[in-house]
Design a protein around this motif. Structure first.
Motif, PDB file in Angstrom:
ATOM      1  N   PHE A 136       0.863  -1.179   0.000  1.00 42.57           N
ATOM      2  CA  PHE A 136       0.000   0.000   0.000  1.00 42.57           C
ATOM      3  C   PHE A 136       0.895   1.222   0.000  1.00 42.57           C
ATOM      4  O   PHE A 136       1.741   1.386   0.885  1.00 42.57           O
ATOM      5  CB  PHE A 136      -0.896  -0.004   1.241  1.00 42.57           C
ATOM      6  N   ARG A 137       0.719   2.096  -1.011  1.00 43.13           N
ATOM      7  CA  ARG A 137       1.645   3.209  -1.243  1.00 43.13           C
ATOM      8  C   ARG A 137       0.985   4.554  -0.970  1.00 43.13           C
ATOM      9  O   ARG A 137      -0.142   4.818  -1.399  1.00 43.13           O
ATOM     10  CB  ARG A 137       2.175   3.158  -2.671  1.00 43.13           C
ATOM     11  N   HIS A 138       1.750   5.417  -0.263  1.00 43.86           N
ATOM     12  CA  HIS A 138       1.343   6.797   0.013  1.00 43.86           C
ATOM     13  C   HIS A 138       2.243   7.732  -0.801  1.00 43.86           C
ATOM     14  O   HIS A 138       3.454   7.523  -0.890  1.00 43.86           O
ATOM     15  CB  HIS A 138       1.476   7.105   1.500  1.00 43.86           C
ATOM     16  N   TYR A 139       1.654   8.785  -1.366  1.00 47.98           N
ATOM     17  CA  TYR A 139       2.356   9.662  -2.299  1.00 47.98           C
ATOM     18  C   TYR A 139       2.490  11.085  -1.744  1.00 47.98           C
ATOM     19  O   TYR A 139       1.521  11.659  -1.235  1.00 47.98           O
ATOM     20  CB  TYR A 139       1.594   9.734  -3.617  1.00 47.98           C
ATOM     21  N   PHE A 140       3.696  11.653  -1.912  1.00 49.28           N
ATOM     22  CA  PHE A 140       3.965  13.011  -1.439  1.00 49.28           C
ATOM     23  C   PHE A 140       4.786  13.762  -2.494  1.00 49.28           C
ATOM     24  O   PHE A 140       5.446  13.151  -3.342  1.00 49.28           O
ATOM     25  CB  PHE A 140       4.747  12.972  -0.119  1.00 49.28           C
ATOM     26  N   VAL A 141       4.743  15.095  -2.413  1.00 52.04           N
ATOM     27  CA  VAL A 141       5.536  15.926  -3.311  1.00 52.04           C
ATOM     28  C   VAL A 141       6.097  17.085  -2.491  1.00 52.04           C
ATOM     29  O   VAL A 141       5.455  17.558  -1.534  1.00 52.04           O
ATOM     30  CB  VAL A 141       4.700  16.444  -4.503  1.00 52.04           C
ATOM     31  N   SER A 142       7.301  17.519  -2.825  1.00 48.24           N
ATOM     32  CA  SER A 142       7.927  18.617  -2.094  1.00 48.24           C
ATOM     33  C   SER A 142       7.191  19.930  -2.365  1.00 48.24           C
ATOM     34  O   SER A 142       6.465  20.066  -3.357  1.00 48.24           O
ATOM     35  CB  SER A 142       9.397  18.751  -2.497  1.00 48.24           C
ATOM     36  N   LYS A 143       7.392  20.884  -1.472  1.00 49.31           N
ATOM     37  CA  LYS A 143       6.708  22.176  -1.603  1.00 49.31           C
ATOM     38  C   LYS A 143       7.012  22.837  -2.936  1.00 49.31           C
ATOM     39  O   LYS A 143       6.145  23.482  -3.534  1.00 49.31           O
ATOM     40  CB  LYS A 143       7.117  23.089  -0.445  1.00 49.31           C
ATOM     41  N   ASN A 144       8.242  22.666  -3.435  1.00 54.33           N
ATOM     42  CA  ASN A 144       8.602  23.273  -4.725  1.00 54.33           C
ATOM     43  C   ASN A 144       8.234  22.399  -5.925  1.00 54.33           C
ATOM     44  O   ASN A 144       8.556  22.749  -7.062  1.00 54.33           O
ATOM     45  CB  ASN A 144      10.092  23.607  -4.767  1.00 54.33           C
ATOM     46  N   LYS A 145       7.583  21.253  -5.663  1.00 48.69           N
ATOM     47  CA  LYS A 145       7.077  20.345  -6.712  1.00 48.69           C
ATOM     48  C   LYS A 145       8.182  19.622  -7.485  1.00 48.69           C
ATOM     49  O   LYS A 145       7.899  18.957  -8.491  1.00 48.69           O
ATOM     50  CB  LYS A 145       6.184  21.093  -7.713  1.00 48.69           C
ATOM     51  N   LYS A 146       9.413  19.716  -7.026  1.00 50.41           N
ATOM     52  CA  LYS A 146      10.531  19.128  -7.765  1.00 50.41           C
ATOM     53  C   LYS A 146      10.841  17.692  -7.346  1.00 50.41           C
ATOM     54  O   LYS A 146      11.412  16.924  -8.125  1.00 50.41           O
ATOM     55  CB  LYS A 146      11.796  19.980  -7.587  1.00 50.41           C
ATOM     56  N   ILE A 147      10.494  17.320  -6.104  1.00 50.11           N
ATOM     57  CA  ILE A 147      10.864  16.021  -5.560  1.00 50.11           C
ATOM     58  C   ILE A 147       9.599  15.272  -5.166  1.00 50.11           C
ATOM     59  O   ILE A 147       8.716  15.816  -4.494  1.00 50.11           O
ATOM     60  CB  ILE A 147      11.751  16.164  -4.292  1.00 50.11           C
ATOM     61  N   ARG A 148       9.498  14.018  -5.590  1.00 49.98           N
ATOM     62  CA  ARG A 148       8.383  13.174  -5.174  1.00 49.98           C
ATOM     63  C   ARG A 148       8.886  12.139  -4.171  1.00 49.98           C
ATOM     64  O   ARG A 148      10.019  11.683  -4.248  1.00 49.98           O
ATOM     65  CB  ARG A 148       7.750  12.476  -6.374  1.00 49.98           C
ATOM     66  N   ALA A 149       8.019  11.788  -3.241  1.00 44.36           N
ATOM     67  CA  ALA A 149       8.350  10.768  -2.246  1.00 44.36           C
ATOM     68  C   ALA A 149       7.190   9.791  -2.138  1.00 44.36           C
ATOM     69  O   ALA A 149       6.025  10.169  -2.299  1.00 44.36           O
ATOM     70  CB  ALA A 149       8.628  11.403  -0.887  1.00 44.36           C
ATOM     71  N   THR A 150       7.516   8.522  -1.893  1.00 44.40           N
ATOM     72  CA  THR A 150       6.486   7.523  -1.628  1.00 44.40           C
ATOM     73  C   THR A 150       6.872   6.741  -0.377  1.00 44.40           C
ATOM     74  O   THR A 150       8.062   6.564  -0.089  1.00 44.40           O
ATOM     75  CB  THR A 150       6.302   6.534  -2.803  1.00 44.40           C
ATOM     76  N   ILE A 151       5.848   6.296   0.351  1.00 43.67           N
ATOM     77  CA  ILE A 151       6.050   5.392   1.488  1.00 43.67           C
ATOM     78  C   ILE A 151       5.212   4.152   1.229  1.00 43.67           C
ATOM     79  O   ILE A 151       4.010   4.259   0.948  1.00 43.67           O
ATOM     80  CB  ILE A 151       5.619   6.028   2.818  1.00 43.67           C
ATOM     81  N   ASP A 152       5.836   2.980   1.322  1.00 46.90           N
ATOM     82  CA  ASP A 152       5.136   1.710   1.121  1.00 46.90           C
ATOM     83  C   ASP A 152       5.003   0.979   2.449  1.00 46.90           C
ATOM     84  O   ASP A 152       5.969   0.872   3.207  1.00 46.90           O
ATOM     85  CB  ASP A 152       5.908   0.830   0.131  1.00 46.90           C
ATOM     86  N   GLU A 153       3.793   0.455   2.715  1.00 49.85           N
ATOM     87  CA  GLU A 153       3.536  -0.325   3.925  1.00 49.85           C
ATOM     88  C   GLU A 153       2.687  -1.543   3.569  1.00 49.85           C
ATOM     89  O   GLU A 153       2.273  -1.714   2.419  1.00 49.85           O
ATOM     90  CB  GLU A 153       2.829   0.530   4.975  1.00 49.85           C
TER      91      GLU A 153
END
Length: 215
Positions: A136-153
């Motif tokens: 199950f994946r959660h999606y995030f993006v940096s405030k400047n929209k340049k970096i994406r992050a995901t967390i998998d659980e």
């Protein structure tokens, strides 16, 4: 479709997901939620020599992974065949959608979809499914929209032998954090991410976990 980007992935141990999300939000990147969380599923293919596996285990600079990917808990609907080539942290991914629907895990379905996967490219004819990963994946993006992050659980794996799925789930209770960004931001990411000492990180591959360490 072809994508080229940097990907950095780590396993996060002994931490609640709420703590990890909080760490992302207060980091130098100020991550915010990107879009809705969802289940991510992949069936991994390899040749008779398990070349992709040993490229990873041997620490080869250049590695290749082949997978069928779809989203949602069980039903497969128009998945994508993805071929990922990784040179150090730089990843190039090509993908091709195939028209198919069915439930997973199901051995008859696996036979049917295997014919479609191997027909995508002559290169895939000598490949067969080895494992599948689910999380199950959660999606995030940096405030400047340049970096994406995901967390998998809620990660689990199924092994596949001779086109038959072993239904015994192998559970991985860690969290997986991944950062994805254009290659021009690599120095910026490394400088800023290293300043966040609240994260205990180490390299990780769910593909290798599913095939080797969790057999």
């Amino acid at each position: 479709m072809i994508e080229t980007r940097f990907e950095r992935k780590w396993v996060i141990k002994n931490i609640f997901i709420s703590q990890l999300i909080s760490a992302l939000k207060i980091s130098n990147f100020e991550f915010i939620k990107h879009h809705n969380s969802r289940w991510v599923n992949s069936i991994y293919y390899d040749d008779m020599f398990n070349s992709s596996v040993y490229q990873n285990l041997n620490g080869d600079q250049k590695k290749q992974k082949i997978r069928l990917r779809w989203y949602g808990k069980k039903k497969i609907f128009n998945p994508k065949v993805e071929i990922k080539t990784k040179n150090m942290f730089l990843t190039t991914k090509t993908n091709k959608k195939i028209f198919f629907k069915g439930n997973y895990p199901d051995n008859k379905m696996l036979l049917d979809i295997n014919d479609k996967v191997t027909s995508v490219s002559p290169f895939l004819v000598n490949h067969s499914p080895k494992t599948s990963t689910h999380y199950f994946r959660h999606y995030f993006v940096s405030k400047n929209k340049k970096i994406r992050a995901t967390i998998d659980e809620n990660i689990y794996y199924l092994t596949i032998n001779n086109l038959k799925i072993n239904l015994a789930e192998k559970r991985d209770f860690n969290l997986i954090l991944e950062l994805k960004y254009d290659r021009i931001y690599d120095e910026y990411v490394r400088q800023n991410f290293s300043k966040n000492n609240s994260l205990r990180i180490s390299k990780n591959s769910k593909f290798i976990n599913s095939f080797f360490f969790y057999k």
